[in-house]
Design a protein around this motif. Structure first.
Motif, mmCIF file in Angstrom:
data_model
loop_
_atom_site.group_PDB
_atom_site.id
_atom_site.type_symbol
_atom_site.label_atom_id
_atom_site.label_comp_id
_atom_site.label_asym_id
_atom_site.label_seq_id
_atom_site.Cartn_x
_atom_site.Cartn_y
_atom_site.Cartn_z
ATOM 1 N N ASP A 75 0.871 -1.165 0.000
ATOM 2 C CA ASP A 75 0.000 0.000 0.000
ATOM 3 C C ASP A 75 0.915 1.223 0.000
ATOM 4 O O ASP A 75 1.664 1.445 0.955
ATOM 5 N N ALA A 76 0.874 2.014 -1.051
ATOM 6 C CA ALA A 76 1.789 3.152 -1.202
ATOM 7 C C ALA A 76 1.702 4.118 -0.034
ATOM 8 O O ALA A 76 2.710 4.707 0.357
ATOM 9 N N ALA A 77 0.535 4.273 0.553
ATOM 10 C CA ALA A 77 0.370 5.219 1.661
ATOM 11 C C ALA A 77 1.174 4.816 2.895
ATOM 12 O O ALA A 77 1.460 5.639 3.759
ATOM 13 N N MET A 78 1.577 3.570 2.962
ATOM 14 C CA MET A 78 2.315 3.078 4.137
ATOM 15 C C MET A 78 3.811 3.373 4.052
ATOM 16 O O MET A 78 4.528 3.172 5.022
ATOM 17 N N TYR A 79 4.285 3.822 2.875
ATOM 18 C CA TYR A 79 5.725 4.001 2.685
ATOM 19 C C TYR A 79 6.031 5.408 2.208
ATOM 20 O O TYR A 79 5.814 5.733 1.047
ATOM 21 N N TRP A 85 14.880 0.250 0.676
ATOM 22 C CA TRP A 85 14.586 -1.062 0.107
ATOM 23 C C TRP A 85 14.359 -2.110 1.191
ATOM 24 O O TRP A 85 13.452 -2.932 1.097
ATOM 25 N N LYS A 86 15.184 -2.080 2.225
ATOM 26 C CA LYS A 86 15.055 -3.081 3.291
ATOM 27 C C LYS A 86 13.695 -3.005 3.964
ATOM 28 O O LYS A 86 13.085 -4.026 4.259
ATOM 29 N N ALA A 87 13.207 -1.800 4.219
ATOM 30 C CA ALA A 87 11.896 -1.651 4.856
ATOM 31 C C ALA A 87 10.778 -2.065 3.907
ATOM 32 O O ALA A 87 9.869 -2.800 4.295
ATOM 33 N N VAL A 88 10.833 -1.591 2.668
ATOM 34 C CA VAL A 88 9.748 -1.878 1.722
ATOM 35 C C VAL A 88 9.688 -3.366 1.373
ATOM 36 O O VAL A 88 8.613 -3.926 1.196
ATOM 37 N N SER A 89 10.842 -4.020 1.309
ATOM 38 C CA SER A 89 10.861 -5.446 0.935
ATOM 39 C C SER A 89 10.900 -6.384 2.134
ATOM 40 O O SER A 89 10.969 -7.594 1.966
ATOM 41 N N ASP A 90 10.835 -5.820 3.349
ATOM 42 C CA ASP A 90 10.987 -6.631 4.559
ATOM 43 C C ASP A 90 12.312 -7.387 4.488
ATOM 44 O O ASP A 90 12.388 -8.575 4.755
ATOM 45 N N ASN A 91 13.345 -6.673 4.059
ATOM 46 C CA ASN A 91 14.686 -7.237 3.888
ATOM 47 C C ASN A 91 14.683 -8.478 2.991
ATOM 48 O O ASN A 91 15.461 -9.402 3.177
ATOM 49 N N GLY A 92 13.783 -8.485 2.008
ATOM 50 C CA GLY A 92 13.721 -9.585 1.050
ATOM 51 C C GLY A 92 12.778 -10.713 1.433
ATOM 52 O O GLY A 92 12.534 -11.608 0.633
ATOM 53 N N PHE A 93 12.215 -10.684 2.622
ATOM 54 C CA PHE A 93 11.307 -11.758 3.054
ATOM 55 C C PHE A 93 9.859 -11.500 2.650
ATOM 56 O O PHE A 93 9.045 -12.411 2.671
ATOM 57 N N ILE A 94 9.512 -10.289 2.323
ATOM 58 C CA ILE A 94 8.202 -9.802 1.867
ATOM 59 C C ILE A 94 7.033 -10.193 2.764
ATOM 60 O O ILE A 94 5.892 -10.282 2.303
ATOM 61 N N ARG A 95 7.260 -10.338 4.060
ATOM 62 C CA ARG A 95 6.156 -10.666 4.984
ATOM 63 C C ARG A 95 5.166 -9.520 5.087
ATOM 64 O O ARG A 95 4.052 -9.705 5.574
ATOM 65 N N ASN A 96 5.542 -8.342 4.593
ATOM 66 C CA ASN A 96 4.657 -7.178 4.580
ATOM 67 C C ASN A 96 3.844 -7.088 3.286
ATOM 68 O O ASN A 96 3.163 -6.096 3.056
ATOM 69 N N HIS A 97 3.898 -8.102 2.453
ATOM 70 C CA HIS A 97 3.090 -8.147 1.219
ATOM 71 C C HIS A 97 1.625 -7.920 1.580
ATOM 72 O O HIS A 97 1.101 -8.514 2.514
ATOM 73 N N SER A 98 0.970 -7.035 0.842
ATOM 74 C CA SER A 98 -0.421 -6.700 1.112
ATOM 75 C C SER A 98 -1.257 -6.937 -0.142
ATOM 76 O O SER A 98 -1.273 -6.109 -1.049
ATOM 77 N N PRO A 99 -1.987 -8.061 -0.218
ATOM 78 C CA PRO A 99 -2.796 -8.345 -1.407
ATOM 79 C C PRO A 99 -3.786 -7.237 -1.758
ATOM 80 O O PRO A 99 -4.164 -7.080 -2.904
ATOM 81 N N GLN A 100 -4.195 -6.440 -0.765
ATOM 82 C CA GLN A 100 -5.128 -5.340 -1.021
ATOM 83 C C GLN A 100 -4.394 -4.034 -1.329
ATOM 84 O O GLN A 100 -5.026 -3.000 -1.498
ATOM 85 N N GLY A 101 -3.093 -4.061 -1.432
ATOM 86 C CA GLY A 101 -2.314 -2.861 -1.714
ATOM 87 C C GLY A 101 -2.563 -2.330 -3.111
ATOM 88 O O GLY A 101 -3.301 -2.926 -3.905
ATOM 89 N N ASP A 102 -1.925 -1.208 -3.431
ATOM 90 C CA ASP A 102 -2.149 -0.554 -4.721
ATOM 91 C C ASP A 102 -0.894 -0.453 -5.593
ATOM 92 O O ASP A 102 -0.936 0.111 -6.673
ATOM 93 N N THR A 103 0.229 -1.010 -5.118
ATOM 94 C CA THR A 103 1.505 -0.818 -5.806
ATOM 95 C C THR A 103 2.282 -2.120 -5.888
ATOM 96 O O THR A 103 2.497 -2.784 -4.869
#
Length: 191
Positions: A75-79, A85-103
């Motif tokens: 969700d773009a509003a969250m970043y 990169w580390k924060a947005v990608s969860d350091n590559g683990f992508i546990r912050n993936h949001s299926p309802q996101g917009d980006t």
């Protein structure tokens, strides 16, 4: 680059989702693409495949993976700081993936050095764009290194180098491909 019949190559490559059994081959691809740079681990790849398998793609040629890309949805509003990169990608683990996101956020793209110049990154970017349209996402955001800069670092600032790449006076394997695929440079990230 291996001796390739381009007509045969074009009809023989296949863009497909990455599978868990591809991990060893992807780790080897990563080592060939980014020698000396610490990259993904098996745990990163497993996490990405578990959380968002549709966002993990590869290109296969003659039963060998020659390119890949990894993405997540946010969700773009969250970043507010897209450069982290580390924060947005969860350091590559992508546990912050949001299926309802917009980006769709592209976190990695690799093309084996022997297969560069064959428009494989274009195919992966097109697959990402398709995924973006399919999911009704507003945008794709990507970052990237400028690996060609080291050849000019003694005479140019990184800003001047990037301007020369954008003017098509220099070729950079990452930035040139991104620009050719319709992406717009929003800024430079220090370090």
């Amino acid at each position: 680059m291996p001796d390739i019949d381009i007509a045969n190559f074009e009809s023989s490559i296949r863009v497909r989702p990455i599978r868990i059994e591809d991990c060893d081959e992807l780790l080897a691809l990563q080592a060939a693409c980014f020698p000396g740079i610490e990259g993904w681990t098996r745990e990163h790849l497993q996490s990405q495949l578990t959380i968002f398998p549709e966002g993990q793609l590869c290109i296969e040629f003659e039963e060998r993976i020659v390119a890949s890309s990894s993405s997540l949805i946010v969700d773009a509003a969250m970043y507010s700081e897209w450069h982290n990169w580390k924060a947005v990608s969860d350091n590559g683990f992508i546990r912050n993936h949001s299926p309802q996101g917009d980006t769709l956020y592209g976190i990695e793209m690799m093309v084996h050095p022997e297969y560069r110049g064959l428009k494989l990154s274009r195919r992966l970017y097109e697959a990402r764009k398709h995924l973006c349209r399919e999911r009704g996402l507003a945008r794709i955001i990507i970052g990237g290194r400028v690996p060609g800069y080291h050849r000019h670092a003694s005479e140019l600032s990184v800003q001047a180098y990037v301007e020369k790449v954008m003017e098509k006076k220099y070729f950079d394997p990452v930035l040139t491909a991104q620009l050719a695929n319709g992406f717009v440079l929003k800024g430079l990230i220090p370090g």
